[in-house]
Design an enzyme around this catalytic site. Structure first.
Site, PDB file in Angstrom:
ATOM      1  N   THR A   1       4.976  -3.488   4.305  1.00  0.00           N
ATOM      2  CA  THR A   1       5.972  -2.441   4.544  1.00  0.00           C
ATOM      3  C   THR A   1       5.934  -1.889   5.964  1.00  0.00           C
ATOM      4  O   THR A   1       6.876  -1.204   6.378  1.00  0.00           O
ATOM      5  CB  THR A   1       5.766  -1.265   3.569  1.00  0.00           C
TER       6      THR A   1
ATOM      7  N   THR B   1       0.851  -1.187   0.000  1.00  0.00           N
ATOM      8  CA  THR B   1       0.000   0.000   0.000  1.00  0.00           C
ATOM      9  C   THR B   1       0.895   1.248   0.000  1.00  0.00           C
ATOM     10  O   THR B   1       2.113   1.145  -0.069  1.00  0.00           O
ATOM     11  CB  THR B   1      -0.917   0.050   1.239  1.00  0.00           C
ATOM     12  N   ARG B   2       0.269   2.414   0.122  1.00  0.00           N
ATOM     13  CA  ARG B   2       1.021   3.669   0.165  1.00  0.00           C
ATOM     14  C   ARG B   2       1.434   4.021   1.592  1.00  0.00           C
ATOM     15  O   ARG B   2       1.926   5.117   1.858  1.00  0.00           O
ATOM     16  CB  ARG B   2       0.174   4.790  -0.458  1.00  0.00           C
ATOM     17  N   LYS B   3       1.269   3.093   2.510  1.00  0.00           N
ATOM     18  CA  LYS B   3       1.703   3.307   3.893  1.00  0.00           C
ATOM     19  C   LYS B   3       3.205   3.016   3.989  1.00  0.00           C
ATOM     20  O   LYS B   3       3.623   1.920   4.373  1.00  0.00           O
ATOM     21  CB  LYS B   3       0.896   2.436   4.850  1.00  0.00           C
ATOM     22  N   THR B   4       3.979   4.009   3.585  1.00  0.00           N
ATOM     23  CA  THR B   4       5.431   3.881   3.554  1.00  0.00           C
ATOM     24  C   THR B   4       6.057   5.012   4.385  1.00  0.00           C
ATOM     25  O   THR B   4       5.369   5.926   4.814  1.00  0.00           O
ATOM     26  CB  THR B   4       5.947   3.969   2.107  1.00  0.00           C
TER      27      THR B   4
END
Length: 291
Positions: free
Chosen positions: A277, A136-139
């Protein structure tokens, strides 16, 4: 052999320069102590991991006029008994030590993500799930490129790289727009034909509205595994009867390595997991200058 390094443009070199600048904002006192003598440093892997991040590691030392020789390949799954030599760095002592922590931070984080992704990928193959499993964009801000790269090396999909990669309309977008239909229409008016539109849905009714409005992907969010299977099957059958099947169903929300197999089913096209992540242990590496 797949060369994920070929995906990288030139912006990663500036990222590395920024990482190095962050670590030495003033004087390098330790570098003054060790001086300019030519040295060799050995990179050891001391824990299980999938080697990932070699281009970033190499660039750290390239910018410091050092050279790296590898004894393994990117994507190798290492299970050292104690510690295993995997690379050597050649250069001036102060330059090696100037890049040491930055390079280790990168490869440790990237390899940990690649290991998590590889384990999920292997489970997917073992269970025969034909859909896509994505991160996902949870970086980490400033570290996204490295983390997404680790996902690729581990064998999974990166999902969106950023907000311009695809239009994702979540609950806040819907509430701010007034309805799913209006949000989809507004998005299509600016993103054109080239981008897909995905809508986060909390029910079959919301999924139906999104599909009718022209969404390319509906995300069934925070469903249990059994709720998901039933809803996905119902949605696919209902729209197939209407002659429309050009949409994807994604499942997301609270899915982990331990629970993801329960969500595998024919009707799910994409399974996204933030735990690829987030909360991932780093792989233990060390860099030691030879005496």
């Amino acid at each position: 052999m797949v060369q994920y390094a070929h995906l990288l443009g030139t912006n990663y070199k500036q990222l590395i320069a920024d990482y190095l600048a962050e670590d030495v904002s003033g004087f390098d006192y330790g570098g003054y102590v060790v001086g300019e003598d030519e040295k060799v440093a050995i990179l050891y892997c001391k824990a299980e991991g999938v080697v990932a991040g070699i281009p970033f590691f190499d660039e750290v030392f390239k910018q410091l006029d050092c050279r790296v020789e590898w004894a393994c390949k990117e994507g190798d799954w290492l299970k050292p008994n104690g510690k295993q030599e995997i690379a050597r760095v050649y250069g001036r002592a102060r330059h090696i030590l100037l890049g040491e922590r930055t390079a280790l931070n990168i490869i440790s984080r990237c390899s940990g993500i690649a290991l998590r992704a590889r384990k999920v990928s292997d489970l997917q193959k073992a269970k025969g799930f034909k859909g896509v499993i994505a991160a996902t964009r949870k970086t980490t801000p400033g570290f996204r490129l490295v983390e997404k790269y680790g996902v690729l090396v581990g064998g999974l999909d990166t999902h969106r790289m950023d907000l311009s990669s695809m239009v994702m309309l979540k609950d806040n977008h819907i509430w701010s727009s007034g309805s799913i239909t209006k949000a989809v229409q507004n998005a299509r008016s600016v993103c054109g034909f080239a981008l897909k539109i995905e809508v986060e849905c909390q029910s079959e009714e919301e999924a139906d509205e999104a599909i009718a409005a022209g969404a390319d992907i509906v995300m069934l969010d925070n469903f249990t595994d059994e709720e998901l299977k039933a809803a996905a099957k119902s949605i696919k059958e209902r729209w197939a009867a209407k002659g429309k099947n050009h949409f994807l169903i994604e499942s997301s929300g609270g899915i982990t390595y331990e629970t993801c197999a329960g969500y595998f089913c024919e009707e799910i096209d994409v399974l996204s997991m933030s735990t690829i992540t987030q909360g991932v242990p780093h792989v233990d590496f060390s860099l030691k200058i030879s005496k």
